[in-house]
Design a protein around this motif. Structure first.
Motif, PDB file in Angstrom:
ATOM      1  N   GLN A   1       0.845  -1.183   0.000  1.00 25.18           N
ATOM      2  CA  GLN A   1       0.000   0.000   0.000  1.00 25.18           C
ATOM      3  C   GLN A   1       0.892   1.249   0.000  1.00 25.18           C
ATOM      4  N   PRO A   2       0.359   2.381  -0.488  1.00 20.04           N
ATOM      5  CA  PRO A   2       1.159   3.617  -0.477  1.00 20.04           C
ATOM      6  C   PRO A   2       1.660   3.962   0.917  1.00 20.04           C
ATOM      7  N   MET A   3       2.780   4.626   0.961  1.00 18.75           N
ATOM      8  CA  MET A   3       3.449   4.998   2.201  1.00 18.75           C
ATOM      9  C   MET A   3       3.198   6.480   2.464  1.00 18.75           C
ATOM     10  N   ALA A   4       2.632   6.790   3.632  1.00 21.77           N
ATOM     11  CA  ALA A   4       2.395   8.180   4.027  1.00 21.77           C
ATOM     12  C   ALA A   4       3.575   8.660   4.858  1.00 21.77           C
ATOM     13  N   VAL A   5       4.181   9.774   4.452  1.00 22.10           N
ATOM     14  CA  VAL A   5       5.374  10.286   5.118  1.00 22.10           C
ATOM     15  C   VAL A   5       5.109  11.703   5.618  1.00 22.10           C
ATOM     16  N   ALA A   6       5.464  11.969   6.863  1.00 26.55           N
ATOM     17  CA  ALA A   6       5.305  13.306   7.432  1.00 26.55           C
ATOM     18  C   ALA A   6       6.191  14.296   6.683  1.00 26.55           C
ATOM     19  N   ALA A   7       5.672  15.507   6.477  1.00 29.82           N
ATOM     20  CA  ALA A   7       6.416  16.532   5.764  1.00 29.82           C
ATOM     21  C   ALA A   7       5.901  17.909   6.176  1.00 29.82           C
ATOM     22  N   ILE A   8       6.620  18.932   5.758  1.00 35.92           N
ATOM     23  CA  ILE A   8       6.194  20.318   5.957  1.00 35.92           C
ATOM     24  C   ILE A   8       6.332  21.050   4.635  1.00 35.92           C
ATOM     25  N   TRP A   9       5.556  22.133   4.468  1.00 37.95           N
ATOM     26  CA  TRP A   9       5.586  22.837   3.188  1.00 37.95           C
ATOM     27  C   TRP A   9       5.540  24.348   3.407  1.00 37.95           C
TER      28      TRP A   9
END
Length: 283
Positions: free
Chosen positions: A154-162
């Motif tokens: 399944q797709p991998m959700a990764v924490a990020a900032i923008w």
């Protein structure tokens, strides 16, 4: 740090189903992704220094995909020329341990400086969706590229900032993103077995559904948030060696991007057992 990723190489509906809840939401999200894939193609392998656009879900628009350029551009960057000359290799990833610190100690200047990640971490958190990411593994003098993905694919959700950047002249602007990294779990530590001397083994800050919900809750305090964001369990991941991801052309190293990048390769010189932690034994 983690600079090599893969995304949108399989059915876009899988990505859409991770974000949408109703049939109409999923259909809308799938169409957004299909348009992106048609224009930019599936990304089997890219590196952060290519600054490609990544599929992003923001806290203020959690039912839509945005496509932000990899590499956060701080407010003090004057224009794209200055960025190209001084900052393209910076702000690609950020450490979860320091992203909420208002200032960061600069070893070179021996003083505290404003942390360019801080305001984004407070107000502009997001999730980047990937198929998985690549890391380097060493045995003896040999290095191998490994692909790390969810065991169920399944797709991998990764924490990020923008953040949105605009030049001083106002004529140039970009939406940019930085991926969050954290301490490696035991499996990722086995792969990333030769970290820089200044840090231990790292991995991307992968989120399960509960952690994803917390990360996108901008009303949650940093202290509470850091209690919610755990290191992703190794039992949910799998890893395997792949072909060499770069070709050397003179002094230039070219990143490859084709279907073979995410296919397992057997090496007679490599012994790696992810099931019980025994991974050395080089013959």
């Amino acid at each position: 740090m983690c600079y090599d990723v893969s995304y949108l190489t399989k059915k876009t509906k899988k990505y859409a189903e991770h974000i949408g809840e109703t049939t109409s939401e999923i259909d809308k999200l799938e169409k957004q992704l299909d348009v992106f894939v048609k224009s930019e193609g599936p990304v089997y392998h890219t590196i952060a220094f290519d600054h490609r656009r990544l599929p992003v879900v923001t806290a203020n628009d959690p039912k839509s995909f945005q496509f932000y350029q990899w590499g956060l551009m701080p407010h003090f960057v004057k224009d794209l020329e200055q960025y190209a000359q001084r900052y393209t290799a910076r702000y690609l990833n950020s450490r979860i341990e320091t992203v909420f610190d208002k200032s960061m100690f600069n070893q070179k200047l021996s003083r505290d400086l404003e942390n360019p990640f801080y305001k984004s971490a407070l107000e502009r958190r997001c999730v980047v969706m990937l198929d998985g990411y690549f890391d380097w593994h060493w045995q003896g003098k040999n290095s191998y590229n490994f692909f790390i993905r969810n065991k169920d694919e399944q797709p991998m959700a990764v924490a990020a900032i923008w953040r949105s950047w605009k030049s001083e002249s106002g004529t140039e602007q970009r939406d940019t993103v930085s991926l969050i990294t954290t301490d490696a779990n035991p499996l990722c530590k086995k792969v990333h077995n030769k970290p820089k001397g200044s840090e231990g083994p790292r991995q991307l800050a992968i989120l399960d559904d509960s952690m994803k919900q917390a990360w996108l809750d901008v009303d949650m305090s940093p202290d509470q948030l850091l209690k919610e964001i755990k290191v992703y369990p190794e039992g949910r991941l799998e890893t395997f060696p792949v072909k060499k991801l770069f070709e050397q052309h003179g002094r230039s190293r070219i990143a490859l991007n084709d279907e073979e990048c995410v296919k397992e390769v057997k090496y007679s010189t490599l012994k790696f057992d992810q099931s019980n932690g025994e991974q050395f034994s080089l013959f």
